[in-house]
Design a protein around this motif. Sequence first.
Motif, PDB file in Angstrom:
ATOM      1  N   TYR A  22       0.620  -0.884  -0.190  1.00 19.08           N
ATOM      2  CA  TYR A  22       0.247   0.043  -0.141  1.00 19.08           C
ATOM      3  C   TYR A  22       1.336   1.214   0.029  1.00 19.08           C
ATOM      4  N   THR A  23       0.437   1.939  -1.366  1.00 16.98           N
ATOM      5  CA  THR A  23       1.387   3.442  -0.512  1.00 16.98           C
ATOM      6  C   THR A  23       0.898   4.806  -0.397  1.00 16.98           C
ATOM      7  N   PHE A  24       1.934   4.741   0.999  1.00 14.56           N
ATOM      8  CA  PHE A  24       1.707   5.626   2.166  1.00 14.56           C
ATOM      9  C   PHE A  24       2.911   6.358   2.021  1.00 14.56           C
ATOM     10  N   GLY A 249      -5.114   7.842   4.913  1.00 15.55           N
ATOM     11  CA  GLY A 249      -3.863   7.785   5.266  1.00 15.55           C
ATOM     12  C   GLY A 249      -2.639   8.457   6.451  1.00 15.55           C
ATOM     13  N   PRO A 250      -2.753   9.514   6.512  1.00 15.63           N
ATOM     14  CA  PRO A 250      -2.453  10.590   7.798  1.00 15.63           C
ATOM     15  C   PRO A 250      -3.574  10.472   8.891  1.00 15.63           C
ATOM     16  N   ALA A 282      -5.680  -0.622   8.088  1.00 10.92           N
ATOM     17  CA  ALA A 282      -4.489   0.973   8.302  1.00 10.92           C
ATOM     18  C   ALA A 282      -3.113  -0.186   8.242  1.00 10.92           C
ATOM     19  N   VAL A 283      -2.519   0.945   7.431  1.00 14.62           N
ATOM     20  CA  VAL A 283      -1.179   1.466   6.915  1.00 14.62           C
ATOM     21  C   VAL A 283      -0.239   0.624   7.628  1.00 14.62           C
ATOM     22  N   LYS A 357      -7.249   3.509   6.035  1.00 15.85           N
ATOM     23  CA  LYS A 357      -7.534   2.999   4.734  1.00 15.85           C
ATOM     24  C   LYS A 357      -8.752   3.275   4.479  1.00 15.85           C
ATOM     25  N   GLN A 358      -9.319   3.592   3.122  1.00 15.29           N
ATOM     26  CA  GLN A 358     -10.615   3.761   2.606  1.00 15.29           C
ATOM     27  C   GLN A 358     -11.783   3.325   3.124  1.00 15.29           C
TER      28      GLN A 358
END
Length: 374
Positions: A22-24, A249-250, A282-283, A357-358
């Motif tokens: 996952y890009t983060f 994300g944040p 959760a990333v 996450k979304q």
Amino acid sequence: MPPVAVAQARASCSCAIFDAAYTFRIPGPDHGEGGRYLVIREGDDPGIDTSDYFVYTSPTNAIYMLLRGFFPTVDDLAPGVASIEGITIRPLREGGKPLAYVHASEITANALFPSDGSFFDMLDRLIQSEREDTVDPYMHGVVAALGIRRGHPFAPSPAQRELLDQAAKTAWRMAKTIAADFDEQDKTLWWEDRRWIAHARTEQDDFRRTLIDELFRDRETLYTDVDAKAHMFINHFSISTGMMPVKPGPGAKYCNAYKDSEGEYLRGEHTYKIELPADPPAVVLWSLTVYDAETASGVDAAGQTYPSLNSKDPVRPNEDGTFTVHVGPERPEGATNWLKTVPGRGWFGLLRWYGPKQEFFDRQYKPGDFERLS
């Protein structure tokens, strides 16, 4: 207190963990690369070139910071400790000594404000140590009527102290009751058919829009939401914008549970099971922690190092990728993931999603409630 109350910090390492699938990008001004931060009082001149700093201002003389370091397992705390001790905090003034770190794991502590009349003595110390505050003149008038005024001694009579003690104890019970029954109020549930609630409130018809900001003001009326504020500070110490993000994300999102699937308060003498679907949203990481209902500190159960499990600890999944966690005074036979509680004491659960996450924001991911087994 010096004319300019400042702190200087240099972060030497980052403790964030990435999910390679996952890009983060780590939130915050330095994005996990470390940096130099300068905190000064509003309206004060730091007297230095601030171009090399991330500069923040504070309306108060006193500030505090919450720093969290993660570690791979409860048997290896060194990485988490090193990440925190790698941060240097010192006063800006010439010769200011860096903050000394003290290991306090074995020290009994209570992070909440007093639940008796000594609360008013603490409030007086705060008022005396701070600059003049024009934000809330009404409440300052209320406090002044009790004898707490900046530049004046606080000296209640014995009879007044008795009344203040009764008032503080009553307020404490009121706030705890508001928190324990917060699920019964409007716009507090993350999912209509679950017991999980938000720290403040959330609009169910627009899940990505937080109703209340970090000042606990209704965004339509601008009134202070007294119940939401009481719930937050009787059990959760503080609030920030990073705890109430409106996009993936944040920051982090939080889910509280004070009751089981049947609507009964969570108790330490009972055993519960909670089922979490696969692929938690959760990333960075997710965690489940159990807190004492009275002190709001982690449940202090003999033989349990931490009252928490997290995805880096790790929590062991079931064969289908879902997670089952048991919570109770004794580990059930065959239980893989277990958190210990204390009979005779209430507790509440807190799910944290770091780098949400979304799937959290659009309600695709739905954790189970605590189901009482015994």
